[in-house]
Design a protein around this motif. Structure first.
Motif: not given
Length: 325
Positions: A162-176, A300-313
């Motif tokens: 919702a507007i006061d708790s938005q899903t953060p944009a960025g690049r991620y990966n499915f985890n668990w 390209h998908p990698y143009e989307v900024p990484p959203g977590t340290d996992q992505q940056r690593t």
């Protein structure tokens, strides 16, 4: 019947043009049946155009105007037309009995096609050709898409934060993933049960999962809500991470290890535009002519900024591997 019913669902993807029915929920079972009742080869799906239909009648009577609409949708059969139009209400916050003189509907030029014909995503994403699987959430149109080697495999509806708790944009990966989970945000005395949970932002506990969905608008506390059929499908389709504690199929326990291999790449798009507050606008208008609003994907998908340290690593590892190859 189901072949024509799905396209009828999409007769009014334009928000704000018709009477609104706030506070109601999607009928998830009915949507699932209609979204996935038809399957065609991607190359055989024809292009779809869109036309505006304005409810009108010489008497000024809304009941007579709706009857004309039902007959038009049912090829002269009013009962059949109303049945074909049944799911319009769920996709765009309208109920057929709420329609009044002057309300505008958007009708597809072809009925009964594979649902990918009506997707707000391109059918081919060349930038993702190297990805066996790629999952995309777009907050602007409140929809998701799954690509396989660049071809659109499936798409569906979402409720993001919702507007006061938005899903953060960025690049991620499915985890668990877990079949059944109680939200840690559940208030005292309540248990918010999430089913077919697939995490993509472990540190913040953000997942895709099945849950009740208000019609058409962001509503969650940051997670991404799905209808039942979609949540089940994504749970089985996407790949989880692999860690030294096991694969993501083991659930949250796999987070106790070091990440060895990432899961399916996830893109969350939609920042850089006004936050969605209310039903999304899935059509653009040039005068009185509507056209489907198709998500503008990055080259390209990698143009989307990484959203977590996992992505940056893992980005650093990819760059290092490319430099030494």
């Amino acid at each position: 019947m189901m072949r024509t019913a799905f396209a009828a669902l999409l007769l009014c993807l334009a928000s704000g043009a018709v009477a609104q029915s706030p506070g109601r929920l999607y009928d998830q079972e009915e949507i699932g049946e209609l979204l996935y009742g038809v399957r065609q080869e991607l190359a055989e799906i024809p292009e779809v155009g869109w036309n505006a239909y304005v409810l009108d009648h010489e008497t000024g009577n809304s009941i007579f105007a709706r009857a004309d609409l039902y007959r038009a949708a049912g090829d002269g059969d009013q009962s059949l037309g109303k049945e074909r139009l049944a799911m319009v209400q769920f996709l765009n916050r309208i109920y057929l009995n709420d329609l009044s003189i002057g309300d505008t509907l958007v009708l597809p030029t072809h009925l009964g096609l594979d649902p990918r014909a009506y997707a707000p995503f391109p059918r081919r994403y060349e930038g993702a050709a190297e990805f066996d699987k790629l999952f995309i959430i777009d907050k602007g149109v409140q929809a998701w898409a799954a690509y396989e080697n660049g071809d659109l495999e499936r798409w569906g509806l979402v409720n993001t934060g919702a507007i006061d708790s938005q899903t953060p944009a960025g690049r991620y990966n499915f985890n668990w993933k877990e079949l059944d989970r109680i939200s840690t945000l559940s208030p005292p005395g309540e248990r918010w049960r999430m089913r077919w949970v697939f995490n993509f932002y472990h540190e913040r506990g953000i997942h895709v999962h099945q849950y009740r969905m208000p019609i058409g608008e962001p509503a969650s506390h940051g997670c991404v809500r799905l209808i039942t059929d979609d949540a089940k499908w994504i749970y089985d389709w996407a790949e989880p991470w692999r860690t030294t504690a096991g694969t993501g199929a083991r659930g949250l326990a796999s987070a106790n290890g070091r990440v060895l291999e990432q899961g399916t790449t996830v893109l969350v798009l939609g920042d850089g535009e006004e936050p969605v507050d209310g039903p999304p606008a899935r059509f653009e208008w040039n005068g009185d002519k509507p056209s489907l609003r198709v998500v503008d994907l990055p080259a390209h998908p990698y143009e989307v900024p990484p959203g977590t340290d996992q992505q940056r690593t893992f980005d650093r590892k990819r760059r290092q591997a490319a430099a030494t190859s």
